[in-house]
Design an enzyme around this catalytic site. Structure first.
Site, PDB file in Angstrom:
ATOM      1  N   GLY A  29      36.474  32.221  41.734  1.00  0.00           N
ATOM      2  CA  GLY A  29      35.464  31.612  42.582  1.00  0.00           C
ATOM      3  C   GLY A  29      35.015  30.292  42.012  1.00  0.00           C
ATOM      4  O   GLY A  29      35.365  29.937  40.884  1.00  0.00           O
ATOM      5  N   HIS A  34      22.711  33.417  31.787  1.00  0.00           N
ATOM      6  CA  HIS A  34      23.664  34.535  31.789  1.00  0.00           C
ATOM      7  C   HIS A  34      23.182  35.656  30.872  1.00  0.00           C
ATOM      8  O   HIS A  34      23.251  36.832  31.224  1.00  0.00           O
ATOM      9  CB  HIS A  34      25.056  34.066  31.348  1.00  0.00           C
TER      10      HIS A  34
END
Length: 176
Positions: A7, A54
């Protein structure tokens, strides 16, 4: 099971990969982070923020291993029955390897090792080939190498998905 999640930036690919890894009940999830900067190495402030985001969003169930170059060696070290790996992100790893001039040997080591892994693995990689041809020789080399790596891994993986705007398009079907 070997899986590749592709992606663009902020597409939702890491979230999908994390969910997929955590769906393996009873297995030990190991997150292999490839970005520079999470361990005090070189990294700009913006990259530091991305890494921090993250880390904050990541499930505490993960054991985290930071490895920027020697991915196959790290996978071998932690491999075993009952292990499921998440490697995020292959294009950052590619960038690191190109910078340190170890790309061909590291890529070969990973592709040679993958069929022999005992544990499950989910790779995250950027799909960079959908745009224009980049300006600059190094930029074109990066885009070419990322495309070739994604193709080689897609051939070896049981499942391949493309994530766009948080929506998942299955390109190659596997069984979870």
């Amino acid at each position: 099971m070997k899986s590749l999640v592709l992606g663009g930036a902020r597409s939702g690919k890491s979230r999908l990969a994390e969910q997929r890894v955590l769906a393996y009940e009873g297995e030990r999830p190991i997150y292999i982070a490839t970005a520079w900067g999470g361990n005090g190495m070189d990294g700009d402030a913006e990259m530091q923020q991305r890494i921090k985001k993250h880390q904050q969003e990541r499930s505490s169930r993960f054991s985290v291993v930071e490895e920027q170059l020697h991915l196959a060696e790290t996978l071998t070290k932690y491999d075993g029955i009952g292990v499921v790996f998440l490697v995020d992100c292959l294009t950052l790893w590619l960038n690191n390897c190109l910078h340190h001039k170890v790309w061909q040997q590291e890529k070969s080591a990973l592709l040679e090792l993958l069929p022999q892994l005992k544990g499950h693995i989910v790779f995250v990689s950027n799909e960079v080939g959908s745009g224009i041809v980049p300006m600059g020789e190094l930029n074109r080399q990066f885009a070419d190498e990322a495309g070739w790596l994604n193709q080689a891994l897609a051939k070896l993986c049981d499942q391949v998905d493309l994530v766009v705007a948080g929506c998942v398009l299955n390109l190659k079907k596997g069984v979870l």
